[in-house]
Design a protein around this motif. Structure first.
Motif, PDB file in Angstrom:
ATOM      1  N   ALA A 120       3.070   2.305  -8.236  1.00  0.00           N
ATOM      2  CA  ALA A 120       3.514   1.891  -6.905  1.00  0.00           C
ATOM      3  C   ALA A 120       2.585   0.814  -6.347  1.00  0.00           C
ATOM      4  O   ALA A 120       3.033  -0.146  -5.708  1.00  0.00           O
ATOM      5  N   MET A 121       1.291   0.976  -6.590  1.00  0.00           N
ATOM      6  CA  MET A 121       0.331  -0.029  -6.141  1.00  0.00           C
ATOM      7  C   MET A 121       0.616  -1.388  -6.784  1.00  0.00           C
ATOM      8  O   MET A 121       0.640  -2.427  -6.108  1.00  0.00           O
ATOM      9  N   ALA A 122       0.850  -1.374  -8.096  1.00  0.00           N
ATOM     10  CA  ALA A 122       1.150  -2.630  -8.793  1.00  0.00           C
ATOM     11  C   ALA A 122       2.446  -3.243  -8.281  1.00  0.00           C
ATOM     12  O   ALA A 122       2.562  -4.474  -8.143  1.00  0.00           O
ATOM     13  N   LEU A 123       3.410  -2.393  -7.958  1.00  0.00           N
ATOM     14  CA  LEU A 123       4.707  -2.868  -7.482  1.00  0.00           C
ATOM     15  C   LEU A 123       4.600  -3.536  -6.113  1.00  0.00           C
ATOM     16  O   LEU A 123       5.370  -4.442  -5.791  1.00  0.00           O
ATOM     17  N   MET A 124       3.625  -3.108  -5.310  1.00  0.00           N
ATOM     18  CA  MET A 124       3.508  -3.603  -3.942  1.00  0.00           C
ATOM     19  C   MET A 124       2.695  -4.898  -3.829  1.00  0.00           C
ATOM     20  O   MET A 124       2.609  -5.464  -2.738  1.00  0.00           O
ATOM     21  N   GLU A 125       2.134  -5.370  -4.919  1.00  0.00           N
ATOM     22  CA  GLU A 125       1.230  -6.511  -4.812  1.00  0.00           C
ATOM     23  C   GLU A 125       1.948  -7.843  -4.647  1.00  0.00           C
ATOM     24  O   GLU A 125       1.498  -8.719  -3.908  1.00  0.00           O
ATOM     25  N   SER A 126       3.089  -8.032  -5.308  1.00  0.00           N
ATOM     26  CA  SER A 126       3.694  -9.359  -5.386  1.00  0.00           C
ATOM     27  C   SER A 126       4.714  -9.717  -4.310  1.00  0.00           C
ATOM     28  O   SER A 126       4.799 -10.890  -3.925  1.00  0.00           O
ATOM     29  N   PRO A 127       5.548  -8.778  -3.804  1.00  0.00           N
ATOM     30  CA  PRO A 127       6.592  -9.186  -2.843  1.00  0.00           C
ATOM     31  C   PRO A 127       6.063  -9.952  -1.634  1.00  0.00           C
ATOM     32  O   PRO A 127       6.703 -10.912  -1.177  1.00  0.00           O
ATOM     33  N   ALA A 128       4.901  -9.553  -1.112  1.00  0.00           N
ATOM     34  CA  ALA A 128       4.357 -10.225   0.069  1.00  0.00           C
ATOM     35  C   ALA A 128       4.001 -11.680  -0.227  1.00  0.00           C
ATOM     36  O   ALA A 128       4.163 -12.553   0.629  1.00  0.00           O
ATOM     37  N   ALA A 186       0.210 -16.592   5.774  1.00  0.00           N
ATOM     38  CA  ALA A 186      -0.914 -16.239   4.902  1.00  0.00           C
ATOM     39  C   ALA A 186      -1.476 -14.868   5.244  1.00  0.00           C
ATOM     40  O   ALA A 186      -1.758 -14.049   4.354  1.00  0.00           O
ATOM     41  N   ILE A 187      -1.649 -14.588   6.542  1.00  0.00           N
ATOM     42  CA  ILE A 187      -2.182 -13.282   6.952  1.00  0.00           C
ATOM     43  C   ILE A 187      -1.161 -12.183   6.675  1.00  0.00           C
ATOM     44  O   ILE A 187      -1.521 -11.077   6.236  1.00  0.00           O
ATOM     45  N   ALA A 188       0.118 -12.482   6.904  1.00  0.00           N
ATOM     46  CA  ALA A 188       1.160 -11.489   6.620  1.00  0.00           C
ATOM     47  C   ALA A 188       1.180 -11.133   5.140  1.00  0.00           C
ATOM     48  O   ALA A 188       1.364  -9.963   4.774  1.00  0.00           O
ATOM     49  N   ALA A 189       0.972 -12.116   4.279  1.00  0.00           N
ATOM     50  CA  ALA A 189       0.922 -11.846   2.836  1.00  0.00           C
ATOM     51  C   ALA A 189      -0.287 -11.003   2.482  1.00  0.00           C
ATOM     52  O   ALA A 189      -0.203 -10.076   1.664  1.00  0.00           O
ATOM     53  N   THR A 190      -1.414 -11.313   3.099  1.00  0.00           N
ATOM     54  CA  THR A 190      -2.649 -10.572   2.822  1.00  0.00           C
ATOM     55  C   THR A 190      -2.504  -9.106   3.211  1.00  0.00           C
ATOM     56  O   THR A 190      -2.919  -8.214   2.467  1.00  0.00           O
ATOM     57  N   TYR A 191      -1.893  -8.856   4.375  1.00  0.00           N
ATOM     58  CA  TYR A 191      -1.729  -7.480   4.850  1.00  0.00           C
ATOM     59  C   TYR A 191      -0.495  -6.810   4.258  1.00  0.00           C
ATOM     60  O   TYR A 191      -0.398  -5.575   4.259  1.00  0.00           O
ATOM     61  N   GLY A 192       0.431  -7.599   3.746  1.00  0.00           N
ATOM     62  CA  GLY A 192       1.599  -7.020   3.095  1.00  0.00           C
ATOM     63  C   GLY A 192       1.320  -6.584   1.678  1.00  0.00           C
ATOM     64  O   GLY A 192       2.052  -5.748   1.127  1.00  0.00           O
ATOM     65  N   SER A 193       0.274  -7.133   1.079  1.00  0.00           N
ATOM     66  CA  SER A 193      -0.126  -6.720  -0.263  1.00  0.00           C
ATOM     67  C   SER A 193      -1.108  -5.555  -0.156  1.00  0.00           C
ATOM     68  O   SER A 193      -1.232  -4.931   0.902  1.00  0.00           O
ATOM     69  N   VAL A 194      -1.816  -5.245  -1.242  1.00  0.00           N
ATOM     70  CA  VAL A 194      -2.617  -4.011  -1.275  1.00  0.00           C
ATOM     71  C   VAL A 194      -4.044  -4.281  -1.738  1.00  0.00           C
ATOM     72  O   VAL A 194      -4.334  -5.294  -2.374  1.00  0.00           O
TER      73      VAL A 194
END
Length: 324
Positions: free
Chosen positions: A127-135, A93-101
């Motif tokens: 780029a910001m939108a692209l980085m939101e979901s993978p995490a 959960a924390i990794a997802a929070t910090y992996g997103s933006v």
């Protein structure tokens, strides 16, 4: 120090002070929601107008590729680090929070770069939108693996079954704020210079004041969430500050190798260093109910967000200027 005396930043500091004093000052949720949507819409329009002017160049593709790579690298590294002193669910959960933006951190950086006269590509909003979901997707995969491992070991502590990836992908990709950002960017591309002139009073003239108002609300929220971390391990508190610096350094190294511009590099560093406190916690709360919300929400909003707004943004920009 000059950035600290920016009115928008000072309103954020004032919000932290008012929240720490337990003042009854508050921004109604509906207004806060409107402000966030306005900022995303204005940012999307600015990015679209810029893309309409520049077109889809090699620099755009390089920046988007770097953003996607960081969106995968950061949550994986975060999970491996956090797993040393947390259970699999909290670590995911924390990794997802910090992996997103954080969109607000990004928007504040855009305003800072404008003030400093540093140019950047409008495509960085994409780029910001692209980085939101993978995490989010990675976190769900890791949590499902933890559940399977718990079942195999005969541990019945999991609070929920495996979460279908299709549903998580739908929630992540159809999030209203993200769709508004992309839709506004598309409208900006289609309307070009004529649209830019027509929307200038809305997307430019009002932007600074709206950002200041929203950062006031964020300061209030940050102050009220710092208390959630009392009694937590020192390792978590260290990660909330050191993690962003490490992630930003990785982004700087990648940008240096790819030959990105100073402005685009600074924004990539900010995106890598930021942590989501709206979109990801909302999804993770349902996708990984075993995780403790006070950890991932309290860390991102109570510690990392203020750190990035007050210290991180000028630090990342200066680092990009020094090394590129």
């Amino acid at each position: 120090m000059q950035s600290f005396f920016d009115p928008a930043i000072l309103f954020f500091v004032f919000g932290i002070l008012a929240g720490s004093l337990k003042s009854n000052l508050e921004i109604p949720p509906q207004i806060s929601r409107f402000l966030s949507l306005y900022l995303l819409m204005a940012l999307g329009l600015k990015g679209g107008f810029a893309l309409a002017h520049s077109g889809l160049t090699a620099d755009v593709l390089v920046s988007l590729g770097a953003a996607l790579a960081m969106a995968i690298l950061v949550p994986l590294l975060g999970y491996l680090s956090l797993r040393r002193f947390l259970n699999g669910f909290d670590a995911a959960a924390i990794a997802a929070t910090y992996g997103s933006v954080s969109a607000v951190t990004f928007i504040t950086t855009v305003q800072y770069l404008d003030t400093q006269g540093i140019s950047f590509g409008g495509h960085m909003a994409a780029a910001m939108a692209l980085m939101e979901s993978p995490a989010i997707v990675l976190a769900v995969v890791l949590a499902n693996h933890a559940r399977q491992k718990a079942k195999a070991q005969g541990i019945g502590a999991a609070a929920g079954g495996n979460t279908p990836l299709r549903r998580i992908l739908h929630e992540a990709l159809t999030d209203g704020a993200q769709l508004l950002l992309l839709g506004a960017m598309l409208i900006g591309i289609l309307t070009g210079e004529a649209g830019q002139a027509a929307m200038k009073p809305f997307s430019v003239d009002l932007f600074k004041g709206m950002l200041a108002f929203f950062l006031l609300d964020m300061g209030l929220l940050a102050a009220r969430n710092m208390g959630k971390l009392k009694g937590q391990s020192l390792g978590l508190l260290v990660y909330a500050f050191v993690g962003p610096l490490v992630h930003a350094s990785l982004a700087l190294g990648m940008a240096w190798v790819l030959g990105m511009s100073v402005g685009n590099t600074a924004l990539l560093m900010v995106l890598a260093a930021s942590a989501s406190y709206i979109a990801v916690p909302a999804v993770i709360r349902h996708a990984i109910p075993e995780a403790n919300p006070s950890l991932y929400f309290g860390m991102s909003l109570g510690l990392t967000f203020p750190f990035n707004i007050l210290v991180g943004i000028p630090l990342y920009v200066q680092a990009a200027q020094h090394w590129l």
